[in-house]
Design a protein around this motif. Structure first.
Motif, short mmCIF file in Angstrom:
data_model
loop_
_atom_site.label_atom_id
_atom_site.label_comp_id
_atom_site.label_asym_id
_atom_site.label_seq_id
_atom_site.Cartn_x
_atom_site.Cartn_y
_atom_site.Cartn_z
N CYS A 94 -11.62 -1.48 -11.81
CA CYS A 94 -10.70 -0.66 -11.01
C CYS A 94 -9.61 -0.09 -11.91
CB CYS A 94 -10.05 -1.53 -9.93
SG CYS A 94 -11.23 -2.19 -8.73
N CYS A 95 -9.06 1.04 -11.49
CA CYS A 95 -7.97 1.60 -12.29
C CYS A 95 -6.63 1.01 -11.87
CB CYS A 95 -7.96 3.12 -12.22
SG CYS A 95 -7.64 3.81 -10.61
N VAL A 96 -6.58 0.33 -10.73
CA VAL A 96 -5.34 -0.31 -10.31
C VAL A 96 -5.66 -1.55 -9.47
CG1 VAL A 96 -5.09 1.15 -8.25
CG2 VAL A 96 -3.08 0.07 -9.22
N LEU A 97 -4.85 -2.58 -9.66
CA LEU A 97 -4.88 -3.76 -8.81
C LEU A 97 -3.46 -4.00 -8.34
CD1 LEU A 97 -6.63 -7.11 -9.13
CD2 LEU A 97 -4.18 -7.08 -8.78
N ILE A 98 -3.29 -4.10 -7.04
CA ILE A 98 -1.98 -4.39 -6.46
C ILE A 98 -2.07 -5.75 -5.79
CG2 ILE A 98 -0.27 -3.73 -4.72
CD1 ILE A 98 -1.13 -0.81 -5.18
N LYS A 139 -11.34 3.85 -7.87
CA LYS A 139 -11.36 2.46 -7.42
C LYS A 139 -9.98 1.82 -7.49
CE LYS A 139 -15.90 1.79 -9.53
NZ LYS A 139 -16.65 0.96 -10.48
N ALA A 140 -9.59 1.19 -6.39
CA ALA A 140 -8.34 0.42 -6.35
C ALA A 140 -8.64 -0.89 -5.63
CB ALA A 140 -7.26 1.19 -5.61
N LEU A 141 -7.90 -1.92 -6.01
CA LEU A 141 -8.08 -3.24 -5.42
C LEU A 141 -6.73 -3.78 -5.00
CD1 LEU A 141 -10.10 -5.58 -4.88
CD2 LEU A 141 -9.61 -6.40 -7.18
N MET A 142 -6.65 -4.28 -3.78
CA MET A 142 -5.45 -4.94 -3.29
C MET A 142 -5.83 -6.37 -2.94
SD MET A 142 -3.53 -2.03 -1.02
CE MET A 142 -2.03 -3.00 -0.96
N VAL A 143 -4.99 -7.31 -3.36
CA VAL A 143 -5.27 -8.72 -3.10
C VAL A 143 -3.98 -9.41 -2.66
CG1 VAL A 143 -4.99 -9.36 -5.53
CG2 VAL A 143 -6.35 -10.81 -4.04
N THR A 144 -4.10 -10.28 -1.68
CA THR A 144 -2.92 -10.99 -1.17
C THR A 144 -2.77 -12.34 -1.88
OG1 THR A 144 -4.19 -12.09 0.57
CG2 THR A 144 -3.16 -9.97 1.14
N GLY A 145 -1.56 -12.87 -1.82
CA GLY A 145 -1.29 -14.17 -2.42
C GLY A 145 -2.14 -15.27 -1.81
N GLN A 146 -2.38 -15.19 -0.52
CA GLN A 146 -3.21 -16.19 0.16
C GLN A 146 -4.63 -16.17 -0.42
OE1 GLN A 146 -3.50 -15.62 4.40
NE2 GLN A 146 -4.04 -17.75 4.75
N ALA A 147 -5.17 -14.97 -0.63
CA ALA A 147 -6.50 -14.84 -1.22
C ALA A 147 -6.49 -15.33 -2.66
CB ALA A 147 -6.98 -13.40 -1.14
N ARG A 204 0.84 -1.21 0.00
CA ARG A 204 0.00 0.00 0.00
C ARG A 204 0.87 1.26 0.00
NH1 ARG A 204 -5.38 0.57 2.42
NH2 ARG A 204 -5.79 2.76 2.73
N ASN A 205 1.87 1.28 0.86
CA ASN A 205 2.77 2.43 0.95
C ASN A 205 3.53 2.64 -0.36
OD1 ASN A 205 1.97 2.92 3.57
ND2 ASN A 205 3.68 1.81 4.48
N ILE A 206 3.97 1.56 -0.98
CA ILE A 206 4.65 1.66 -2.28
C ILE A 206 3.68 2.20 -3.32
CG2 ILE A 206 5.69 0.32 -4.16
CD1 ILE A 206 6.90 -1.50 -1.94
N GLY A 207 2.44 1.76 -3.28
CA GLY A 207 1.41 2.26 -4.19
C GLY A 207 1.26 3.78 -4.09
N PHE A 208 1.25 4.29 -2.86
CA PHE A 208 1.14 5.74 -2.66
C PHE A 208 2.41 6.47 -3.08
CE2 PHE A 208 -2.43 4.75 0.28
CZ PHE A 208 -3.38 5.57 -0.30
N VAL A 225 0.59 5.37 -7.83
CA VAL A 225 -0.38 4.44 -8.42
C VAL A 225 -1.68 4.54 -7.61
CG1 VAL A 225 -0.88 2.00 -8.83
CG2 VAL A 225 1.36 2.91 -9.35
N LEU A 226 -1.54 4.76 -6.31
CA LEU A 226 -2.68 5.00 -5.43
C LEU A 226 -2.69 6.48 -5.04
CD1 LEU A 226 -2.35 1.98 -2.95
CD2 LEU A 226 -3.93 2.19 -4.88
N THR A 227 -3.90 7.02 -4.89
CA THR A 227 -4.03 8.42 -4.44
C THR A 227 -4.92 8.45 -3.21
OG1 THR A 227 -5.99 8.84 -5.80
CG2 THR A 227 -3.83 9.25 -6.83
N PRO A 228 -4.80 9.51 -2.39
CA PRO A 228 -5.62 9.59 -1.18
C PRO A 228 -7.13 9.60 -1.45
CG PRO A 228 -3.81 11.16 -1.09
CD PRO A 228 -3.81 10.58 -2.47
#
Length: 145
Positions: free
Chosen positions: A79-83, A50-58, A8-12, A16-19
Protein backbone atom coordinates in the motif's frame (compact mmCIF):
# COMPACT_ATOMS: atom_id res chain seq x y z
CA UNK A 1 -5.82 8.47 18.95
CA UNK A 2 -8.62 9.40 16.57
CA UNK A 3 -11.65 7.31 15.67
CA UNK A 4 -11.67 5.52 12.32
CA UNK A 5 -13.88 8.07 10.55
CA UNK A 6 -11.93 11.02 11.99
CA UNK A 7 -8.65 9.44 10.90
CA UNK A 8 -10.10 8.89 7.43
CA UNK A 9 -11.20 12.53 7.20
CA UNK A 10 -7.76 13.72 8.31
CA UNK A 11 -6.23 11.45 5.67
CA UNK A 12 -8.30 13.16 2.97
CA UNK A 13 -7.75 16.68 4.30
CA UNK A 14 -3.97 16.15 4.35
CA UNK A 15 -4.11 14.55 0.89
CA UNK A 16 -2.55 11.32 2.16
CA UNK A 17 -5.76 9.67 0.93
CA UNK A 18 -7.38 10.48 -2.41
CA UNK A 19 -10.90 9.76 -3.69
CA UNK A 20 -9.50 7.31 -6.27
CA UNK A 21 -7.95 5.06 -3.60
CA UNK A 22 -9.38 1.77 -2.46
CA UNK A 23 -9.22 1.94 1.34
CA UNK A 24 -9.18 -1.42 3.11
CA UNK A 25 -10.01 -1.44 6.80
CA UNK A 26 -8.77 -3.88 9.42
CA UNK A 27 -10.96 -3.47 12.50
CA UNK A 28 -12.21 -6.03 14.98
CA UNK A 29 -15.42 -4.06 15.72
CA UNK A 30 -16.35 -3.87 12.03
CA UNK A 31 -15.57 -7.57 11.60
CA UNK A 32 -12.89 -6.89 8.98
CA UNK A 33 -10.04 -8.91 10.50
CA UNK A 34 -9.69 -11.38 7.61
CA UNK A 35 -6.23 -10.67 6.19
CA UNK A 36 -6.90 -12.98 3.23
CA UNK A 37 -9.92 -10.86 2.24
CA UNK A 38 -7.93 -7.64 2.66
CA UNK A 39 -5.10 -9.02 0.50
CA UNK A 40 -7.56 -10.15 -2.16
CA UNK A 41 -9.33 -6.78 -2.27
CA UNK A 42 -6.00 -5.02 -2.89
CA UNK A 43 -4.36 -7.55 -5.23
CA UNK A 44 -5.54 -6.20 -8.59
CA UNK A 45 -4.83 -2.53 -7.80
CA UNK A 46 -1.78 -0.38 -8.52
CA UNK A 47 0.32 0.75 -5.54
CA UNK A 48 -0.96 4.35 -5.75
CA UNK A 49 -4.55 3.10 -5.50
CA UNK A 50 -4.08 1.15 -2.26
CA UNK A 51 -4.58 2.43 1.27
CA UNK A 52 -4.89 0.54 4.53
CA UNK A 53 -6.51 1.68 7.76
CA UNK A 54 -6.09 -0.33 10.95
CA UNK A 55 -7.44 0.26 14.45
CA UNK A 56 -5.59 -0.18 17.71
CA UNK A 57 -7.95 -2.97 18.71
CA UNK A 58 -7.07 -4.87 15.52
CA UNK A 59 -3.36 -4.17 16.03
CA UNK A 60 -3.64 -5.63 19.53
CA UNK A 61 -4.70 -8.93 17.98
CA UNK A 62 -2.33 -8.85 14.99
CA UNK A 63 0.80 -7.78 16.85
CA UNK A 64 0.38 -10.55 19.43
CA UNK A 65 0.85 -13.28 16.81
CA UNK A 66 4.13 -13.50 14.85
CA UNK A 67 2.53 -14.79 11.64
CA UNK A 68 -0.24 -12.17 11.69
CA UNK A 69 2.29 -9.44 12.42
CA UNK A 70 4.38 -10.39 9.39
CA UNK A 71 1.30 -10.72 7.16
CA UNK A 72 0.22 -7.23 8.20
CA UNK A 73 3.65 -5.93 7.24
CA UNK A 74 3.48 -7.65 3.84
CA UNK A 75 0.05 -6.14 3.16
CA UNK A 76 1.22 -2.71 4.32
CA UNK A 77 4.24 -2.88 1.98
CA UNK A 78 1.81 -3.22 -0.94
CA UNK A 79 0.00 0.00 0.00
CA UNK A 80 1.11 3.57 -0.51
CA UNK A 81 -0.33 4.59 2.86
CA UNK A 82 -1.22 2.96 6.17
CA UNK A 83 -3.21 4.93 8.72
CA UNK A 84 -3.46 3.56 12.26
CA UNK A 85 -6.02 5.02 14.64
CA UNK A 86 -6.91 4.51 18.31
CA UNK A 87 -3.38 3.16 18.78
CA UNK A 88 -1.64 2.94 22.15
CA UNK A 89 1.85 4.37 22.72
CA UNK A 90 3.20 0.80 22.92
CA UNK A 91 1.56 -0.16 19.61
CA UNK A 92 3.09 2.90 17.93
CA UNK A 93 6.55 1.77 19.03
CA UNK A 94 5.79 -1.84 18.00
CA UNK A 95 4.88 -0.70 14.48
CA UNK A 96 8.19 1.15 14.14
CA UNK A 97 10.04 -1.92 15.46
CA UNK A 98 8.15 -4.18 13.05
CA UNK A 99 9.44 -2.14 10.12
CA UNK A 100 12.98 -1.79 11.50
CA UNK A 101 13.36 -5.48 12.22
CA UNK A 102 11.68 -7.00 9.17
CA UNK A 103 12.43 -4.80 6.17
CA UNK A 104 15.73 -5.67 4.52
CA UNK A 105 18.23 -2.90 4.36
CA UNK A 106 17.47 -2.05 7.17
CA UNK A 107 15.37 1.07 6.56
CA UNK A 108 15.81 4.36 8.38
CA UNK A 109 12.66 5.00 10.39
CA UNK A 110 11.30 8.44 11.23
CA UNK A 111 8.69 9.14 13.87
CA UNK A 112 6.94 12.47 14.36
CA UNK A 113 4.90 13.16 17.46
CA UNK A 114 3.45 15.97 19.51
CA UNK A 115 2.75 14.49 22.92
CA UNK A 116 3.79 12.15 25.68
CA UNK A 117 1.83 9.34 24.01
CA UNK A 118 4.28 9.54 21.07
CA UNK A 119 7.48 9.22 23.13
CA UNK A 120 7.85 5.40 22.84
CA UNK A 121 7.46 5.64 19.04
CA UNK A 122 9.95 8.52 18.81
CA UNK A 123 12.47 6.60 20.90
CA UNK A 124 12.07 3.41 18.80
CA UNK A 125 12.75 5.22 15.51
CA UNK A 126 16.25 6.08 14.36
CA UNK A 127 15.13 9.68 13.81
CA UNK A 128 12.60 11.27 16.13
CA UNK A 129 10.92 14.62 15.58
CA UNK A 130 9.02 16.23 18.43
CA UNK A 131 6.51 19.02 17.91
CA UNK A 132 5.85 21.43 20.76
CA UNK A 133 2.23 22.37 21.13
CA UNK A 134 -0.91 21.99 23.20
CA UNK A 135 0.18 18.59 24.45
CA UNK A 136 3.35 19.97 26.05
CA UNK A 137 7.02 19.32 25.44
CA UNK A 138 7.39 15.60 26.22
CA UNK A 139 7.81 14.66 22.56
CA UNK A 140 10.34 17.45 22.01
CA UNK A 141 12.32 16.48 25.11
CA UNK A 142 12.64 12.89 23.86
CA UNK A 143 13.34 13.56 20.19
CA UNK A 144 16.35 14.17 17.99
CA UNK A 145 14.86 17.28 16.43
Amino acid sequence: GDKLETARNIGFSTKVLTPSMHISIIDEEEGTMDLDAVEESLSALRLDEKALMVTGQALGVLLSDEDSKLRLLEIAKECCVLIACRVSPKQKAEMVALVRENIPGPPVTLAVGDGANDVPMIQEAQVGVGIAGREGRQAVNNSDF
